[in-house]
Design an enzyme around this catalytic site. Structure first.
Site, PDB file in Angstrom:
ATOM      1  CE  LYS A  22      -1.729   1.645   4.014  1.00  0.00           C
ATOM      2  NZ  LYS A  22      -1.453   3.068   4.244  1.00  0.00           N
ATOM      3  CG  ASN A  23       2.502   2.713   3.591  1.00  0.00           C
ATOM      4  OD1 ASN A  23       1.322   3.036   3.442  1.00  0.00           O
ATOM      5  ND2 ASN A  23       3.055   2.517   4.783  1.00  0.00           N
ATOM      6  NE  ARG A  94       1.540  12.185   7.545  1.00  0.00           N
ATOM      7  CZ  ARG A  94       1.964  13.364   7.929  1.00  0.00           C
ATOM      8  NH1 ARG A  94       1.129  14.279   8.326  1.00  0.00           N
ATOM      9  NH2 ARG A  94       3.254  13.641   7.906  1.00  0.00           N
ATOM     10  CB  CYS A 118      -3.316  11.835  11.905  1.00  0.00           C
ATOM     11  SG  CYS A 118      -3.043  10.088  11.784  1.00  0.00           S
ATOM     12  NE  ARG A 123       1.189  10.119  10.556  1.00  0.00           N
ATOM     13  CZ  ARG A 123       0.712   9.110   9.833  1.00  0.00           C
ATOM     14  NH1 ARG A 123      -0.499   8.669  10.015  1.00  0.00           N
ATOM     15  NH2 ARG A 123       1.462   8.540   8.918  1.00  0.00           N
ATOM     16  N   PRO A 124       2.868  16.440  11.634  1.00  0.00           N
ATOM     17  CG  PRO A 124       4.701  17.613  12.458  1.00  0.00           C
ATOM     18  CD  PRO A 124       3.866  16.390  12.702  1.00  0.00           C
ATOM     19  CB  VAL A 125       3.133  18.433   6.113  1.00  0.00           C
ATOM     20  CG1 VAL A 125       2.220  17.225   6.027  1.00  0.00           C
ATOM     21  CG2 VAL A 125       2.334  19.720   6.279  1.00  0.00           C
ATOM     22  CG  ASP A 126       7.748  20.086  10.369  1.00  0.00           C
ATOM     23  OD1 ASP A 126       7.066  19.031  10.333  1.00  0.00           O
ATOM     24  OD2 ASP A 126       8.756  20.200  11.082  1.00  0.00           O
ATOM     25  CG  LEU A 127      10.315  17.061   8.681  1.00  0.00           C
ATOM     26  CD1 LEU A 127      10.561  15.614   9.084  1.00  0.00           C
ATOM     27  CD2 LEU A 127      11.530  17.925   9.042  1.00  0.00           C
ATOM     28  CG  ASP A 308       3.083   1.395   9.557  1.00  0.00           C
ATOM     29  OD1 ASP A 308       2.755   2.232  10.410  1.00  0.00           O
ATOM     30  OD2 ASP A 308       3.212   1.676   8.341  1.00  0.00           O
ATOM     31  CB  ILE A 330       7.686   6.200  14.576  1.00  0.00           C
ATOM     32  CG1 ILE A 330       8.839   5.199  14.422  1.00  0.00           C
ATOM     33  CG2 ILE A 330       7.467   6.985  13.276  1.00  0.00           C
ATOM     34  CD1 ILE A 330      10.160   5.780  13.992  1.00  0.00           C
ATOM     35  NE  ARG A 400      -6.880   4.761   5.502  1.00  0.00           N
ATOM     36  CZ  ARG A 400      -6.034   5.501   6.177  1.00  0.00           C
ATOM     37  NH1 ARG A 400      -6.264   5.803   7.435  1.00  0.00           N
ATOM     38  NH2 ARG A 400      -4.944   5.978   5.614  1.00  0.00           N
TER      39      ARG A 400
HETATM   40  C1  UD1 Z   1       4.770   6.628   6.448  1.00  0.00           C
HETATM   41  C2  UD1 Z   1       3.791   5.496   6.256  1.00  0.00           C
HETATM   42  C3  UD1 Z   1       3.196   5.089   7.603  1.00  0.00           C
HETATM   43  C4  UD1 Z   1       4.309   4.763   8.602  1.00  0.00           C
HETATM   44  C5  UD1 Z   1       5.319   5.895   8.676  1.00  0.00           C
HETATM   45  C6  UD1 Z   1       6.536   5.556   9.531  1.00  0.00           C
HETATM   46  C7  UD1 Z   1       2.908   5.935   4.045  1.00  0.00           C
HETATM   47  C8  UD1 Z   1       1.743   6.316   3.210  1.00  0.00           C
HETATM   48  N1  UD1 Z   1       2.735   5.931   5.377  1.00  0.00           N
HETATM   49  O1  UD1 Z   1       4.025   7.729   6.982  1.00  0.00           O
HETATM   50  O2  UD1 Z   1       2.366   3.935   7.396  1.00  0.00           O
HETATM   51  O3  UD1 Z   1       3.747   4.566   9.880  1.00  0.00           O
HETATM   52  O4  UD1 Z   1       5.803   6.227   7.356  1.00  0.00           O
HETATM   53  O5  UD1 Z   1       7.160   4.411   9.076  1.00  0.00           O
HETATM   54  O6  UD1 Z   1       3.959   5.583   3.532  1.00  0.00           O
HETATM   55  N2  UD1 Z   1       7.164  14.193  10.805  1.00  0.00           N
HETATM   56  C9  UD1 Z   1       7.339  15.525  11.110  1.00  0.00           C
HETATM   57  N3  UD1 Z   1       7.225  16.427  10.084  1.00  0.00           N
HETATM   58  C10 UD1 Z   1       6.954  16.048   8.798  1.00  0.00           C
HETATM   59  C11 UD1 Z   1       6.792  14.679   8.516  1.00  0.00           C
HETATM   60  C12 UD1 Z   1       6.910  13.775   9.542  1.00  0.00           C
HETATM   61  O7  UD1 Z   1       7.586  15.903  12.249  1.00  0.00           O
HETATM   62  O8  UD1 Z   1       6.875  16.921   7.923  1.00  0.00           O
HETATM   63  C13 UD1 Z   1       7.289  13.190  11.896  1.00  0.00           C
HETATM   64  C14 UD1 Z   1       6.016  12.381  12.117  1.00  0.00           C
HETATM   65  O9  UD1 Z   1       5.107  13.060  12.938  1.00  0.00           O
HETATM   66  C15 UD1 Z   1       6.579  11.131  12.736  1.00  0.00           C
HETATM   67  C16 UD1 Z   1       7.932  10.954  12.035  1.00  0.00           C
HETATM   68  O10 UD1 Z   1       8.230  12.225  11.480  1.00  0.00           O
HETATM   69  O11 UD1 Z   1       6.785  11.308  14.110  1.00  0.00           O
HETATM   70  C17 UD1 Z   1       7.962   9.928  10.931  1.00  0.00           C
HETATM   71  O12 UD1 Z   1       6.867  10.141  10.069  1.00  0.00           O
HETATM   72  P1  UD1 Z   1       6.954   9.836   8.500  1.00  0.00           P
HETATM   73  O13 UD1 Z   1       8.074   8.899   8.244  1.00  0.00           O
HETATM   74  O14 UD1 Z   1       6.934  11.117   7.758  1.00  0.00           O
HETATM   75  O15 UD1 Z   1       5.579   9.102   8.255  1.00  0.00           O
HETATM   76  P2  UD1 Z   1       4.663   9.183   6.978  1.00  0.00           P
HETATM   77  O16 UD1 Z   1       5.482   9.358   5.752  1.00  0.00           O
HETATM   78  O17 UD1 Z   1       3.529  10.104   7.229  1.00  0.00           O
END
Ligand code: UD1
Length: 421
Positions: A22-23, A94, A118, A123-127, A308, A330, A400
């Site tokens: 899926k991912n 997301r 979520c 789970r921010p998107v700042d990165l 996961d 995580i 899902r």
């Molecule tokens: C992906 C997977 C999800 C899995 C996760 C960790 C998909 C669709 N989903 O989610 O199933 O649980 O990897 O293996 O592939 N973070 C920030 N800022 C950001 C982005 C992330 O602080 O901009 C933090 C998150 O809150 C979290 C950590 O980084 O604590 C890792 O998250 P991330 O690897 O980004 O997870 P996803 O890509 O959302």
């Protein structure tokens, strides 16, 4: 809303085919936006998240056709007619945010809704946003949307992540393929889904090196072409089902499974007393003795133990001999399955990011509720081992990420059925 009814106690024996990830599919699909030529994915999983991504891509002007009962996705983004990813779709999933990098790279502009809250933490998107800025985009956050623009196109740059993020690495990788010059992604995620994405992008003509390590180098090209790519095996579906014979006894073969996809997880299973054998077709899993032993688990980015699989591992450890500690590093707030498992007779105490599980001899069936995707399947695993009947409600979470759960487990002797509601 459908529920799943499980009558526990049966040993499981048989063969379970593992679907495409899926991912991986959710990041390979937006890659179609990078090219005006067709991208075809084979070995796609049949899941509601894939249908959500299909709707999102179609809303942007891509053609997405599902063939062979959903196992093949034929996509074409010849004309992008809309550069806005709407809140109504993004809030559902997301991974929708992964259209940002490709849209910016191809069209120089994108408007993407910020994902909502979520269930498993902030789970921010700042990165993701920092990566786009490093590549030369200007961003404006208003009305719940990111308005991104790269006048004159994206430029190669060093993108250094302070923490490992799968999604942000994917967005940066896709964006960098069409940026002018060289991009170096440092502290990149190393997950097999990233490797799969890089391999697909390379087939499309991208110049990428280092995927699977923490530094990925991308030499931007002017345009990408079409390609056909098989989606990598779903290591989370694999790990989840590997726990079924571990919990219930019996022996099950998992077609398409490979230890390299689930190495850290296999080490923990082995320590708990589960045997894993790699064959030409996949992995064969059986419990070595009676009850498994307690083990401690810490979730980490790949190649560590995957977050996961934490909920599902907890289901196994609920019936282990001894006390196990699971540490979630995580995501905050990812123990929502614990109170539901407790309803089934498990002994679990949660303190912050740690859960202490004292194994009991037998779980008991109960009415429980799925709270998120992985939590829901952990309840099904626990139910397979429990005495009596368990009813898991809110299984839309399950749909899902797991295709045909009832069929796959039922074929191995589990008593499991879906009740429409
Ligand atoms: C992906 C997977 C999800 C899995 C996760 C960790 C998909 C669709 N989903 O989610 O199933 O649980 O990897 O293996 O592939 N973070 C920030 N800022 C950001 C982005 C992330 O602080 O901009 C933090 C998150 O809150 C979290 C950590 O980084 O604590 C890792 O998250 P991330 O690897 O980004 O997870 P996803 O890509 O959302």
């Amino acid at each position: 809303m459908d529920s799943i009814v499980v009558r526990g106690g049966a040993e499981l024996n048989g063969v379970i085919p593992i679907a495409g990830a899926k991912n991986a599919c959710l990041t390979l699909m937006p890659a179609t936006l990078l090219s005006d030529e067709p991208l075809t994915l084979t070995n796609a999983p049949r899941l509601s998240d894939i249908r959500t991504m299909t709707l999102l891509l179609q809303s942007l002007g891509a053609e997405v056709t599902s063939l062979q009962d959903g196992k093949v996705l034929a996509m074409s983004s010849h004309d992008l007619t809309n550069l806005t990813a709407d809140y109504d779709i993004v809030r559902k999933m997301r991974a929708s945010f992964l259209v940002l990098g490709p849209l910016l790279a191809r069209a120089g502009r994108a408007v993407v809704s910020l994902p909502g809250g979520c269930a498993i933490g902030a789970r921010p998107v700042d990165l993701h946003l920092k990566a786009m800025e490093a590549l030369g985009a200007t961003l404006d956050l208003r009305d719940g949307y990111v308005h991104a623009e790269a006048k004159g196109g994206l430029r190669g740059a060093v993108v250094e992540f302070p923490i490992v993020s799968v999604g942000a690495t994917e967005n940066a990788l896709m964006a960098a393929t069409l940026a002018r010059g060289t991009t170096e992604i440092r502290n990149a995620a190393r997950e097999p889904e990233i490797v799969d994405l890089a391999q697909c992008l390379r087939k499309m003509g991208a110049r990428i090196e280092g995927e699977g390590s923490s530094t990925i180098t991308i030499e931007g090209v002017d345009r990408l072409s079409g390609a056909t790519h098989p989606v990598v095996t779903d290591r989370i579906e694999l790990g989840t089902y590997m726990l079924a014979p571990a919990i219930c006894g019996g022996e099950v073969e998992f077609l398409g499974g490979r230890i390299a996809l689930v190495g850290a997880f296999c080490e923990k299973l082995d320590a708990a007393g589960v045997s894993i054998r790699e064959t030409e077709r996949g992995l064969v899993v059986a419990r070595k003795n009676g009850r498994v032993n307690a083990v401690d688990v810490v979730t980490e980015p790949f190649p560590g133990f995957p977050t996961d699989l934490q909920a599902q591992m907890m289901a196994l450890l609920c019936t282990a001999q001894g006390v196990s500690v699971l540490e979630e590093r995580i995501f905050e707030n990812r123990f929502m399955h614990a109170p539901e498992l407790v309803r089934m007779g498990a002994r679990i105490e949660v303190h912050g990011g740690h859960a202490t599980v004292t194994g009991v001899e037998r779980l008991r069936g109960a009415r429980v509720m799925a709270t998120d995707l992985r939590a829901s399947v952990s309840l099904i695993l626990a139910a397979l081992a429990a005495e009596g009947e368990t009813v898991v409600s809110r299984v839309y979470h399950l749909d899902r990420g797991y295709e045909r759960v009832e069929e796959k487990l039922g074929a191995c002797g589990a008593s499991i059925e879906r009740v429409a509601g």
